[in-house]
Design a protein around this motif. Structure first.
Motif, PDB file in Angstrom:
ATOM      1  N   GLY A 131      13.037  -6.471  -8.684  1.00 23.87           N
ATOM      2  CA  GLY A 131      13.984  -5.725  -9.903  1.00 23.87           C
ATOM      3  C   GLY A 131      13.889  -4.535  -9.832  1.00 23.87           C
ATOM      4  O   GLY A 131      13.538  -3.216 -10.639  1.00 23.87           O
ATOM      5  N   VAL A 132      12.374  -4.326  -9.325  1.00 28.69           N
ATOM      6  CA  VAL A 132      11.272  -2.741  -9.234  1.00 28.69           C
ATOM      7  C   VAL A 132      11.717  -2.590  -7.178  1.00 28.69           C
ATOM      8  O   VAL A 132      11.164  -3.281  -6.687  1.00 28.69           O
ATOM      9  CB  VAL A 132      10.452  -2.470  -9.530  1.00 28.69           C
ATOM     10  N   LEU A 133      12.215  -1.394  -7.335  1.00 28.76           N
ATOM     11  CA  LEU A 133      12.798  -0.557  -6.112  1.00 28.76           C
ATOM     12  C   LEU A 133      10.857  -0.944  -5.366  1.00 28.76           C
ATOM     13  O   LEU A 133      10.161  -0.340  -5.777  1.00 28.76           O
ATOM     14  CB  LEU A 133      12.790   0.693  -5.938  1.00 28.76           C
ATOM     15  N   ILE A 134      10.281  -0.947  -4.133  1.00 30.45           N
ATOM     16  CA  ILE A 134       9.795  -1.017  -3.228  1.00 30.45           C
ATOM     17  C   ILE A 134       9.525   0.136  -3.220  1.00 30.45           C
ATOM     18  O   ILE A 134       9.524   0.995  -2.481  1.00 30.45           O
ATOM     19  CB  ILE A 134       9.661  -2.099  -1.711  1.00 30.45           C
ATOM     20  N   PRO A 135       8.110   0.882  -3.251  1.00 31.50           N
ATOM     21  CA  PRO A 135       7.448   1.919  -2.783  1.00 31.50           C
ATOM     22  C   PRO A 135       7.533   2.121  -1.296  1.00 31.50           C
ATOM     23  O   PRO A 135       7.771   1.311  -0.057  1.00 31.50           O
ATOM     24  CB  PRO A 135       5.879   2.173  -2.607  1.00 31.50           C
ATOM     25  N   ARG A 136       8.057   3.420  -0.936  1.00 27.94           N
ATOM     26  CA  ARG A 136       7.757   3.491   1.045  1.00 27.94           C
ATOM     27  C   ARG A 136       7.111   4.483   1.171  1.00 27.94           C
ATOM     28  O   ARG A 136       6.381   5.488   0.218  1.00 27.94           O
ATOM     29  CB  ARG A 136       9.302   4.121   0.970  1.00 27.94           C
ATOM     30  N   GLN A 137       6.898   4.386   2.636  1.00 26.53           N
ATOM     31  CA  GLN A 137       5.651   5.233   3.233  1.00 26.53           C
ATOM     32  C   GLN A 137       6.346   6.957   3.219  1.00 26.53           C
ATOM     33  O   GLN A 137       5.236   7.671   2.499  1.00 26.53           O
ATOM     34  CB  GLN A 137       4.729   4.834   4.169  1.00 26.53           C
ATOM     35  N   GLU A 138       7.630   7.031   3.660  1.00 22.26           N
ATOM     36  CA  GLU A 138       7.851   8.416   3.201  1.00 22.26           C
ATOM     37  C   GLU A 138       7.156   9.548   1.740  1.00 22.26           C
ATOM     38  O   GLU A 138       6.979  10.433   1.829  1.00 22.26           O
ATOM     39  CB  GLU A 138       8.750   8.605   3.849  1.00 22.26           C
ATOM     40  N   THR A 139       7.770   8.607   0.910  1.00 22.30           N
ATOM     41  CA  THR A 139       7.716   9.663   0.097  1.00 22.30           C
ATOM     42  C   THR A 139       6.006   8.923  -0.497  1.00 22.30           C
ATOM     43  O   THR A 139       5.724  10.345  -0.628  1.00 22.30           O
ATOM     44  CB  THR A 139       8.208   8.212  -1.057  1.00 22.30           C
ATOM     45  N   ALA A 140       6.007   8.415  -0.146  1.00 18.96           N
ATOM     46  CA  ALA A 140       3.972   8.505  -0.344  1.00 18.96           C
ATOM     47  C   ALA A 140       3.498  10.104   0.920  1.00 18.96           C
ATOM     48  O   ALA A 140       2.512  10.751  -0.043  1.00 18.96           O
ATOM     49  CB  ALA A 140       2.960   7.939   0.482  1.00 18.96           C
ATOM     50  N   PHE A 179       0.416  -1.479  -0.085  1.00 21.11           N
ATOM     51  CA  PHE A 179      -0.304  -0.382  -0.168  1.00 21.11           C
ATOM     52  C   PHE A 179       0.788   1.512   0.379  1.00 21.11           C
ATOM     53  O   PHE A 179       2.126   1.142   0.852  1.00 21.11           O
ATOM     54  CB  PHE A 179      -1.372   0.059   1.417  1.00 21.11           C
ATOM     55  N   PHE A 180       0.613   2.233  -0.366  1.00 23.11           N
ATOM     56  CA  PHE A 180       1.155   3.351  -1.179  1.00 23.11           C
ATOM     57  C   PHE A 180       0.709   4.350  -0.721  1.00 23.11           C
ATOM     58  O   PHE A 180      -0.238   5.124  -1.690  1.00 23.11           O
ATOM     59  CB  PHE A 180       2.130   3.421  -2.479  1.00 23.11           C
ATOM     60  N   SER A 210       8.000   2.023 -10.266  1.00 18.27           N
ATOM     61  CA  SER A 210       6.468   1.317 -10.263  1.00 18.27           C
ATOM     62  C   SER A 210       5.489   2.555 -10.796  1.00 18.27           C
ATOM     63  O   SER A 210       4.467   1.507 -10.669  1.00 18.27           O
ATOM     64  CB  SER A 210       6.542   0.676  -8.611  1.00 18.27           C
ATOM     65  N   GLY A 211       5.843   3.516 -11.006  1.00 20.41           N
ATOM     66  CA  GLY A 211       4.980   4.660 -10.928  1.00 20.41           C
ATOM     67  C   GLY A 211       3.693   5.420  -9.874  1.00 20.41           C
ATOM     68  O   GLY A 211       2.885   6.283  -9.502  1.00 20.41           O
ATOM     69  N   CYS A 212       4.687   4.768  -8.249  1.00 20.51           N
ATOM     70  CA  CYS A 212       3.562   5.026  -7.521  1.00 20.51           C
ATOM     71  C   CYS A 212       3.395   6.284  -7.449  1.00 20.51           C
ATOM     72  O   CYS A 212       2.330   6.347  -7.076  1.00 20.51           O
ATOM     73  CB  CYS A 212       4.596   4.233  -6.357  1.00 20.51           C
ATOM     74  N   MET A 213       4.370   7.544  -7.199  1.00 14.78           N
ATOM     75  CA  MET A 213       3.731   8.890  -7.643  1.00 14.78           C
ATOM     76  C   MET A 213       3.404   9.484  -8.342  1.00 14.78           C
ATOM     77  O   MET A 213       2.248  10.172  -7.796  1.00 14.78           O
ATOM     78  CB  MET A 213       5.722   9.494  -7.199  1.00 14.78           C
ATOM     79  N   SER A 214       3.341   8.970  -9.266  1.00 16.56           N
ATOM     80  CA  SER A 214       2.494   9.911 -10.138  1.00 16.56           C
ATOM     81  C   SER A 214       1.143   9.244 -10.340  1.00 16.56           C
ATOM     82  O   SER A 214       0.161   9.757  -9.458  1.00 16.56           O
ATOM     83  CB  SER A 214       3.270   9.538 -11.795  1.00 16.56           C
ATOM     84  N   ASP A 272      -3.438   5.510  -0.047  1.00 13.19           N
ATOM     85  CA  ASP A 272      -4.703   4.896  -0.720  1.00 13.19           C
ATOM     86  C   ASP A 272      -4.375   3.509  -1.682  1.00 13.19           C
ATOM     87  O   ASP A 272      -5.617   3.393  -1.884  1.00 13.19           O
ATOM     88  CB  ASP A 272      -5.779   6.072  -0.960  1.00 13.19           C
ATOM     89  N   LEU A 273      -3.344   3.971  -2.187  1.00 13.40           N
ATOM     90  CA  LEU A 273      -3.707   2.707  -3.577  1.00 13.40           C
ATOM     91  C   LEU A 273      -2.679   1.403  -3.077  1.00 13.40           C
ATOM     92  O   LEU A 273      -2.021   1.620  -2.551  1.00 13.40           O
ATOM     93  CB  LEU A 273      -2.637   3.601  -4.722  1.00 13.40           C
ATOM     94  N   GLU A 274      -2.872   0.789  -3.626  1.00 11.02           N
ATOM     95  CA  GLU A 274      -2.229  -0.214  -4.161  1.00 11.02           C
ATOM     96  C   GLU A 274      -0.969  -0.669  -4.894  1.00 11.02           C
ATOM     97  O   GLU A 274      -1.591  -0.956  -5.709  1.00 11.02           O
ATOM     98  CB  GLU A 274      -3.494  -2.235  -3.597  1.00 11.02           C
ATOM     99  N   ILE A 275       0.525  -0.717  -4.124  1.00 10.54           N
ATOM    100  CA  ILE A 275       1.182  -0.731  -5.967  1.00 10.54           C
ATOM    101  C   ILE A 275       1.533  -2.135  -6.406  1.00 10.54           C
ATOM    102  O   ILE A 275       2.115  -2.775  -5.427  1.00 10.54           O
ATOM    103  CB  ILE A 275       1.818   0.268  -5.306  1.00 10.54           C
ATOM    104  N   GLN A 276       1.317  -2.751  -6.939  1.00 12.15           N
ATOM    105  CA  GLN A 276       1.737  -4.509  -7.461  1.00 12.15           C
ATOM    106  C   GLN A 276       3.224  -4.104  -6.998  1.00 12.15           C
ATOM    107  O   GLN A 276       3.761  -3.822  -7.870  1.00 12.15           O
ATOM    108  CB  GLN A 276       1.393  -4.653  -8.325  1.00 12.15           C
ATOM    109  N   CYS A 277       3.840  -4.991  -6.880  1.00 12.66           N
ATOM    110  CA  CYS A 277       5.124  -4.877  -6.565  1.00 12.66           C
ATOM    111  C   CYS A 277       6.348  -6.408  -7.099  1.00 12.66           C
ATOM    112  O   CYS A 277       5.335  -7.155  -7.418  1.00 12.66           O
ATOM    113  CB  CYS A 277       6.007  -4.845  -4.968  1.00 12.66           C
ATOM    114  N   ARG A 278       7.554  -6.160  -7.722  1.00 11.68           N
ATOM    115  CA  ARG A 278       8.347  -7.437  -8.508  1.00 11.68           C
ATOM    116  C   ARG A 278       9.276  -7.447  -7.995  1.00 11.68           C
ATOM    117  O   ARG A 278      10.679  -6.141  -8.421  1.00 11.68           O
ATOM    118  CB  ARG A 278       7.326  -7.291 -10.109  1.00 11.68           C
TER     119      ARG A 278
END
Length: 363
Positions: free
Chosen positions: A95-104, A84-85, A144-148, A87-93
């Motif tokens: 090879g791609v950085l895991i989203p951080r809550q501080e960034t959210a 979770f990032f 992962s596109g999480c910020m946009s 309000d969104l649930e971001i898919q993780c794989r």
């Protein structure tokens, strides 16, 4: 890493052998219990999905296999496949950085500022019949596109996203770009505004600015209402030495080093870990964004990047350093500078803007 006391290991084993199995990776009994619950729910969900194609799948065996992966230190987000990032649930794989809550937290704060600025400008210009221009967002090193995605989610929620807006996410990793596209489809399956493009590109390439940037560079004047131009970047920012010394073992062993450690700087004036920021600011000079949000590792790096921003040769109305939670705590000016420091925790982001309205100064 300190050893766990025998009393804690005994207590974990008395609860469930699988709690004991994952405890060394979690380092905390409550965390281990929670993670086991999430892993069990995940396996139960897989069993329900696959019961028609794999009727003899063994739930306990599958759960133990996931716990073994966690015991070896694999991040829970890779095992469960999402995080979770905001309000969104971001898919993780892998090879791609895991989203951080501080960034959210930083993205949410940016969305609040854009909301207040949009509403203020709309009130001031309503009597003149102005219509806000489209929003244009450039998201560098988008992962992962999480910020946009979170930014757009909030702007849609606030009802302040102008028509014909566009988001462009850029990453050098094809794996990251594919995942960003998947996250866009999962979180906004029917979204037409804004148009969102995620592209594989190297921002250091000679043709990047010419081929892949959008913004206000061609506007006749800063007074034109052509909509916001926003540049966001969460580049690799950890020096090789800090990567070895300060990052968690699970990060070093499982998350992509490409997204964490930049190449050595080409200039002796640039410190290791800061390699991407001069290039990001070069792009900013080309597109002249109305605001920028740049993620950093800590307060020392925040200070260095802020000094780079001051040397850009572009006048900004506001320059702020945001801590982990920019919406909490006191705001204060940094002695000897015009910088404002917001929030609590470690240095996390640089926010610079050309919004003249005073409403954004409120935390």
């Amino acid at each position: 890493m300190p050893r766990l006391p025998n009393s804690l290991l005994s207590k974990a084993g008395s609860i469930d052998p699988l709690v004991l199995l994952i405890l060394p990776a979690c380092r905390d009994l409550n965390s281990a219990k929670n993670e086991l619950r999430w892993l069990r729910e995940h396996v139960q969900g897989l069993v329900r999905i696959k019961k028609h194609t794999q009727p003899f799948i063994d739930e306990r065996t599958s759960l133990r296999q996931l716990c073994e992966r966690r015991r070896r230190g694999e991040p829970l987000q890779y095992i469960l496949g999402s995080e979770f990032f905001g309000d969104l649930e971001i898919q993780c794989r892998p090879g791609v950085l895991i989203p951080r809550q501080e960034t959210a937290a930083s993205v949410t704060r940016l969305a609040q500022i854009l909301r207040d600025e949009t509403r203020q400008r709309s009130r001031e210009r309503f009597k003149h019949g102005y219509v806000p221009g489209p929003l244009q967002v450039l998201d560098l090193c988008c992962g992962s596109g999480c910020m946009s995605l979170l930014l757009i989610h909030h702007l849609l929620e606030y009802g302040v996203l102008p028509p014909h807006s566009h988001v462009t996410g850029i990453d050098i990793s094809g794996t990251a770009v594919d995942l960003a596209k998947l996250n866009r489809a999962r979180n906004f399956p029917k979204l037409e505004n804004p148009r969102m493009s995620f592209l594989e590109a190297d921002i250091f390439s000679d043709q990047f600015v010419k081929n892949n940037t959008h913004g206000r560079a061609n506007s006749a004047s800063d007074s034109e209402d052509v909509g916001y131009s926003i540049l966001m970047a969460n580049p690799p920012y950890i020096s090789p030495a800090e990567f070895v010394r300060t990052t968690a073992r699970s990060v070093r062993n499982f998350e992509p080093k490409l997204a964490l450690v930049p190449p050595d700087p080409s200039s002796p004036q640039v410190q290791p870990g800061d390699t991407f920021y001069p290039r990001v600011l070069e792009i900013a000079r080309a597109i002249r964004p109305r605001c920028m949000l740049l993620e950093v590792a800590d307060m020392d790096q925040a200070t260095r990047v802020t000094q780079m921003v001051e040397k850009m040769g572009q006048k900004w109305f506001g320059l702020e350093i945001w801590r982990d939670d920019p919406s909490s705590g006191e705001s204060c000016g940094l002695s000897g500078t015009e910088w404002l420091i917001r929030g609590t925790g470690n240095g996390r982001s640089i926010f610079v803007h050309n919004f003249p309205t005073p409403s954004i100064s409120k935390p």
